[in-house]
Structure formats: structure tokens, C-alpha cells
Design a protein around this motif. Structure first.
Motif, short mmCIF file in Angstrom:
data_model
loop_
_atom_site.label_atom_id
_atom_site.label_comp_id
_atom_site.label_asym_id
_atom_site.label_seq_id
_atom_site.Cartn_x
_atom_site.Cartn_y
_atom_site.Cartn_z
N GLU A 162 2.24 0.52 6.06
CA GLU A 162 2.86 1.18 5.42
C GLU A 162 4.51 0.33 5.01
O GLU A 162 5.07 0.32 4.16
N ARG A 163 4.70 -0.39 6.12
CA ARG A 163 6.07 -1.14 6.12
C ARG A 163 5.80 -2.37 5.45
O ARG A 163 6.66 -2.60 4.37
N LYS A 164 4.49 -2.88 5.27
CA LYS A 164 4.06 -3.97 4.18
C LYS A 164 4.31 -3.35 3.04
O LYS A 164 4.66 -4.31 1.96
N ASN A 165 3.76 -2.19 2.63
CA ASN A 165 3.85 -1.64 1.36
C ASN A 165 5.47 -1.68 0.94
O ASN A 165 5.59 -1.80 -0.35
N GLN A 166 6.19 -1.32 1.77
CA GLN A 166 7.66 -1.15 1.19
C GLN A 166 8.21 -2.60 1.13
O GLN A 166 9.34 -2.45 0.56
N SER A 167 7.92 -3.64 1.82
CA SER A 167 8.67 -4.81 1.80
C SER A 167 7.86 -6.07 1.31
O SER A 167 8.67 -7.07 1.07
N GLY A 194 -2.58 -10.04 -2.03
CA GLY A 194 -3.58 -9.49 -1.79
C GLY A 194 -4.00 -9.47 -0.01
O GLY A 194 -3.76 -10.55 0.32
N MET A 195 -4.58 -8.42 0.65
CA MET A 195 -4.88 -8.53 1.87
C MET A 195 -6.35 -8.14 2.00
O MET A 195 -6.62 -6.89 1.45
#
Length: 425
Positions: free
Chosen positions: A8-13, A19-20
Motif C-alpha cells: 500500500e505504501r508502495k502504491n502511494q509513493s 512493474g513488480m
């Protein structure tokens, strides 16, 4: 700490353009195993995309890096040089195929190595054009994108590509493209699109990486060498993914009877530390003026120290021989289930650079859905796999060549059960 919370933090930052393949976040790794932040263990059959051929944190690599950290970490070789850079160049010059004098430069990434190879080829020949192949992957910089023979996801939305880059079909018999077809397409290219006298180089992966692990046939590579010699072009071998024991020889071009004029290397050169190299004929490498090549971080002393250790490990642990043995075990296991799994249409690859390709039996077409379902099923069982290919229907295997025998057996069991379960469903 939870993977889902970090995601979730990754999606925001972090840009969604990064891509992962998985949503597991690494906490530590050792040889062929990774443990995530939740403490779950995974067997790593990706090696960070062929980077840790010598395994995660090989003791000799770590020891070499620690020793270098105690001396100095950065001077910029172009300002205050260091002997280890020179010695590593000498080692690569001696081991690359080709009975001619060679010279080397060090940069930081595979894409940067490709960019410099093209710069050098253009400078040495005085010609602008470059020919690459469908399915090839050469990086995400603009020249790298232009050379790459796959639009999605690498070129979509990034605008005009650099000019004077042309593509010909790569020979893949499984998909109806023979060596004769590829060579005929090159001949048509010279008649319709570009004068061969304007072509600086032909760049080719001896085994296509992202394109699907298709090996260049020997007669194709011999023909490319003949075409280059006939027209005064240079042959560039992109060994970024194939190098350093992965194919059962130190370099994939060692499987051929001809040598490239320029070779690009990166990934497993430094065992997980950023380092790339371009090695070529001495007179070609000397064509650019002083200052025309280089980069602030090119040839980082940390990466160079790691690379020396990697080359030592490959030699001392006979990793070329081990790559051949491991690849044979993997392909034998896949062959043993092929009669029960008609979705498997091909099993291939030299050394331990192997792949399995899937088709939808009912449609008779490549199936990315099956390949991805196998990948996800294996991940759920604790095995990290990667897909690839123009159609996305290939699973590629890039485990560390140092993978322990018991871990290899465990991985093969997970792989077989994953394939059987997905295809039975």
C-alpha cells in the motif's frame, strides 16, 4: 511488518511504471533462498533476473566487498584511477571469445553498456544505422528501447524512438521463422530500407532473454558474421543476460565458431553490485576520443571488487560444468511430465538458461494465461519464477548456479506439481 502494508505504501509513493512480478518484500537472502518481511521462505529461481549466478551473498563476494569498503568506495576512475579496474579489464579481455587484441570500458548498467557499444560502433565505422531483431531486449534507455524488438510494455507511450534503427525477424523455428527466413528478411531490408554501407552494426543476443530464451542457431550466427565482414559492419553480442557461466560456458558466444567485434556485459558480472562492461577489438574500442566514454559511477570500485570475486568463484567452483548439470536435471524433469501435459510445446535452453513454453491446446495458440497461472501457483508454494516471451507464454529459469542440491530437488517438485495442477484445471 506485512507485505500488504508495504505494498500500500508502495502504491502511494512509487511510480506505477515500475512493474513488480511479486508483492513479497525481501528481508534477507542466502544463496538460492529469500525470506520475506513476514518470515516466509522462498526458493529464488529468478536470481534478480540473472544477476546472482553465484548466489545471494556468496561469502567470497561479500568478503571482497567488505575489504574494498575498508579502503575506499569512490574516486571516479576518470579522476583518480585504481589498479583493480585495470586488472578486471585485463581478465575480461583475456576470456572473451576472439583471437584479437581487446580493450574494455566499465559502466553501470546493461542499458548503458548497450548505449556505449552503439556509440563506439558508430564512431569506429563512421556510419549511423544499427540492425536489431524482433523479440530482442536491450534496455529501457531511448537507444535501448529503439533496439528492443518488443513494443509492450517497453515502448508504449514514450514517443518517437531514435532514428536509423531497423529490425529483422529472429529465427524461431517453433513460431515458423527459419534461419533462411531471417536472412532473406535482412536482404530485403538492405534492398528496401537501408543501404548496408550505412549500417554500423548488427546487435544480437546469442540467447534471447526477455524475448523467450530462444537460442540463436549456429548457422545464423555464422551468417551474421559473414554479412558483417562483407559489408564492413560490426557484430555486437549482447551478453548482458547470457554471460558468466549461465549457458554452460563463460559466454554464450563460446558456443559459436565466430566472435563478436563488441560484447556487452552486466547483470551477473558483479554478483549483485551495479557494474557493466563493454569489451571489443582494441582498434574499435580506441576509436572515440578521450572523454567520449565514461561516467561518474562507471567501474565502481565496489562493483569491480565483487566482479573479481565472481570470476574467481566461477573458476574455483566450476560453475560452467554445474550449469550444464543443473540444466540437464531441470529439462529431464520437464520432459518426464510432457506426455501428461500437452500444453508444454517446448523445453529448451543451453546450460542453466532454460525455459518451458505453453500453448492452449484447444486453440493451438501461445498461452500467457497458463504460464502466468503456473508462476502464481509456484509462488504460492514458495518458488519464485519469471515469465517472458513475445507472447508471454514462456517460463524462464534463472536460479543461482550455486543452488544447493536439496533445494533444487524441492524446487523441481514444486514446479512439477504447479504445472500439473494448472494444466489439469
Amino acid at each position: 511488518m506485512k507485505n500488504s502494508a508495504i505494498s500500500e505504501r508502495k502504491n502511494q509513493s512509487i511510480s506505477r511504471g515500475v512493474g513488480m512480478t511479486t508483492q513479497i518484500y525481501a528481508d534477507r537472502a542466502e544463496n538460492s533462498e529469500i525470506w520475506d518481511v513476514e518470515g516466509r521462505r522462498y526458493i529464488d529461481f529468478s536470481s534478480g533476473i540473472a544477476v546472482v549466478n553465484t548466489g545471494h551473498r556468496h561469502p567470497k563476494v561479500i568478503e571482497a566487498v567488505k575489504a574494498q569498503l575498508d579502503r575506499f568506495t569512490h574516486t571516479c576512475h576518470q579522476v583518480v584511477p585504481y589498479e583493480s579496474y585495470v586488472r578486471l579489464a585485463e581478465r575480461l579481455n583475456a576470456m572473451l571469445p576472439g583471437k584479437f587484441d581487446k580493450k574494455t570500458i566499465f559502466v553501470t548498467t546493461g542499458a548503458e553498456a548497450v548505449e556505449n557499444a552503439v556509440k563506439i560502433a558508430r564512431n569506429a565505422t563512421g556510419r549511423p544505422a544499427v540492425i536489431a531483431f524482433s523479440g530482442g531486449f536491450h534496455g529501457r534507455t531511448f537507444m535501448g528501447m529503439a533496439l528492443t524488438g518488443k513494443v509492450v510494455p517497453y515502448k508504449v507511450g514514450f514517443g518517437a524512438m531514435p532514428a536509423d534503427v531497423f529490425h529483422a525477424p529472429f529465427p524461431v523455428a517453433l513460431h515458423g521463422v527459419s534461419v533462411a527466413d531471417s536472412l532473406a528478411a535482412l536482404d530485403r531490408l538492405f534492398k528496401a530500407d537501408v543501404d548496408p554501407a550505412r549500417v554500423a552494426a548488427i546487435i544480437v543476443e546469442p540467447v534471447q532473454g526477455e524475448g523467450g530464451f530462444y537460442e540463436a542457431p549456429r548457422d545464423f550466427m555464422t551468417a551474421l558474421r559473414k554479412i558483417c565482414d562483407q559489408h564492413g559492419m560490426l557484430l555486437i553480442a549482447d551478453e548482458v543476460q547470457t554471460g558468466f557461466a549461465r549457458t554452460g560456458k563463460m559466454f554464450a558466444m563460446d558456443h559459436h565458431e565466430v566472435a563478436a567485434d563488441i560484447t556487452t556485459m552486466a547483470k551477473s558480472l558483479a554478483g549483485g553490485f551495479p557494474l557493466a562492461a563493454v569489451t571489443g577489438r582494441a582498434e574499435i574500442m580506441d576509436a572515440p576520443n578521450p572523454g567520449g566514454l565514461g561516467g561518474t559511477y562507471g567501474g565502481s570500485p565496489i562493483g569491480v571488487a565483487a566482479a573479481h570475486a565472481v570470476l574467481d568463484v566461477i573458476d574455483e567452483e566450476k560453475l560452467c560444468d554445474r550449469a550444464n548439470a543443473l540444466g540437464a536435471r531441470l529439462k529431464q524433469r520437464l520432459q518426464s511430465i510432457r506426455d501428461d501435459v500437452p500444453e508444454i510445446v517446448d523445453i529448451r535452453g543451453p546450460g542453466f538458461m532454460n525455459a518451458v513454453e505453453f500453448n492452449d491446446v484447444k486453440k493451438g495458440l501461445p498461452s500467457a494465461e497458463i504460464a502466468n497461472a503456473v508462476r502464481l501457483k509456484a509462488l504460492d508454494k514458495g518458488l519464485i519464477l519469471l515469465t517472458c516471451g513475445v507472447y508471454g507464454n514462456v517460463i524462464r529459469f534463472l536460479a543461482p548456479i550455486t543452488v544447493q542440491d536439496n533445494v533444487m530437488n524441492e524446487a523441481l517438485d514444486i514446479l512439477e506439481s504447479s504445472i500439473r495442477e494448472v494444466c489439469a484445471a
